[in-house]
Scaffold this active site. Sequence first.
Site, PDB file in Angstrom:
ATOM      1  N   GLU A   1       0.936  -1.056  -0.060  1.00 29.84           N
ATOM      2  CA  GLU A   1       0.055  -0.066  -0.078  1.00 29.84           C
ATOM      3  C   GLU A   1       0.726   1.335   0.149  1.00 29.84           C
ATOM      4  O   GLU A   1       1.849   1.370   0.678  1.00 29.84           O
ATOM      5  CB  GLU A   1      -0.780   0.257   1.450  1.00 29.84           C
ATOM      6  CG  GLU A   1      -1.734   1.243   1.493  1.00 29.84           C
ATOM      7  CD  GLU A   1      -2.153   1.273   2.986  1.00 29.84           C
ATOM      8  OE1 GLU A   1      -3.189   2.143   3.086  1.00 29.84           O
ATOM      9  OE2 GLU A   1      -1.755   0.462   3.814  1.00 29.84           O
TER      10      GLU A   1
ATOM     11  N   LYS B   1      -9.669   2.246  -2.681  1.00 30.01           N
ATOM     12  CA  LYS B   1     -10.102   1.673  -1.324  1.00 30.01           C
ATOM     13  C   LYS B   1     -11.353   2.308  -1.110  1.00 30.01           C
ATOM     14  O   LYS B   1     -11.419   3.466  -1.047  1.00 30.01           O
ATOM     15  CB  LYS B   1      -9.046   2.050  -0.288  1.00 30.01           C
ATOM     16  CG  LYS B   1      -9.324   1.424   1.156  1.00 30.01           C
ATOM     17  CD  LYS B   1      -8.120   1.762   2.129  1.00 30.01           C
ATOM     18  CE  LYS B   1      -8.408   1.005   3.493  1.00 30.01           C
ATOM     19  NZ  LYS B   1      -7.202   1.270   4.317  1.00 30.01           N
TER      20      LYS B   1
ATOM     21  N   CYS C   1      -5.242  -2.994   2.993  1.00 30.07           N
ATOM     22  CA  CYS C   1      -4.952  -2.837   4.440  1.00 30.07           C
ATOM     23  C   CYS C   1      -6.095  -3.158   5.246  1.00 30.07           C
ATOM     24  O   CYS C   1      -6.411  -4.557   5.388  1.00 30.07           O
ATOM     25  CB  CYS C   1      -4.509  -1.425   4.730  1.00 30.07           C
ATOM     26  SG  CYS C   1      -3.566  -1.168   6.332  1.00 30.07           S
TER      27      CYS C   1
END
Length: 516
Positions: A267, A328, A378
């Site tokens: 990430e 995300k 994540c």
Amino acid sequence: MNIRLSSRPDSPLPYLAALLAGAANVFAFAPFGWWPLQILMLALLFALLRRETSVRRSALLGWVYNAAWIVSGTHWLYISMHRYGGLPGWMAATAVVLLGTGLATYAAFGFGASAWLRKRRALGDAAYLLLVLPAAWTLVEWTRGWAFTGFPWVSSGYAHTAGPLAGYAPLVGVYGIALLSAIIAGCLALLPARRLPLALAAALLAAGIGLRAVEWTHPHGQALSVRLLQGNVPQEMKFQPEQIEDTLALYHRMITDTPADLIATPETAIPLLSRQLPPDYLPRLADFAGKSNSHLVVGIPVSDGPGRYANSALGIAPGAAPAYRYDKHHLVPFGEFIPPGARWFVEMMRIPLGDFSRGAPLQAPFRVRDQTVLPNVCYEDLFGEEIAAQLAAGNGIPEATILLNVSNIAWFGDSIALPQHLQISQMRALETGRPMLRATNTGATAVVGPKGEVQAQLPPFERGVLAAKVQGYAGLTPYSRAGNATVLAAVLLMLSGAWILRRGKPDNPQNAAETR
């Protein structure tokens, strides 16, 4: 399980026992993995609640237990706020405690409502311990997973990725395992007065072992060669201007060192907005992808205009410009979006890129040869129901055959957050019957198989590349199709059964006073 701590209603001993039992749960999760402890400590709480007749004191017991559980399990949040966020130590510690005690209010409400239902319907111990309390515990865990965007870290089901109950994950997911572990805890809390529940507990564990042998999904296509990069860039240096040029060179070198079907970075491995990069940086990566026939997934923040940027994974396929993009969707409060009224707190921590835009809830996977790879970034892999919804989306969205988590857990230092996060990925693999690849900055970079087993892993806090062959899997598990609906239906049936089991009797004045 008879608990005799004190007969005085105002004794602190039951609360002390609940505090210690809740805190001990940290050892049930990775890296310790003492999964029976989760069941035993919950059985202790249930035994304390069995003795308690007051709604108020039952709520307080549940609150103390759950607060201790969450604070002990997520104490590493202190590192991100103090060491990297710059908050004074006392303020960071206070924030961790406030988070745990705040989230524990769900348990206070759940167990207070359970005690009220017990008195209202004059329930016996068996109905209370095997129906009401397990259902309440599951609702508490589930609510923590979505209320105020959710924070389901150290949810009880995660303790069982390597235990007998893991076999239920493809059927009912992490919250279904929470329910089953609570039923077993209720069985233990009934001992030694009743022995029959022990047979129920043994049957549930044995069935879980048998379910591990069921193949819910099947291999699909040819295995991919993958390279998962772990740059080990210190968090305190990652966004420093003097470090950025070195980081860009590091990841260019690591990506282009050896071809593979799939090469993935962590990430925000590229710590600049895409429009701030040197003009030839991404084209050079695309040129490598074309010449080597490699597919790249690069973690990078992508700008969509002034003040708008997403935490993205760019996919670069051979012979094409970056044509794939995953943004995300499930953002971290305070770290990736600013809750109303909390800007002062976020500004105190000086978090770079702290107010991202959200991606779409359903996004297509990235095609890599005859596999389809679905990224998650994540924190997103905490939300199994969202990944399941992606797999079963339909409407022209291909079914992913491999899951890919790109993370930067360096915010939490050399703490148990790293193995805990790996354990969460193991649960997602179990639920979906698919491999989960993990490319992280400092660890845990790993390949998790479709049965939740860690097949390969890099040592944490070392720079390296994890090379492996990974087989994709197709087909949908029952959990991928239904999400949390199955376990919520079971909880509703259990509470309905408890409600109709027996008509309540009027409380005497003493009992009525105790409910207040």
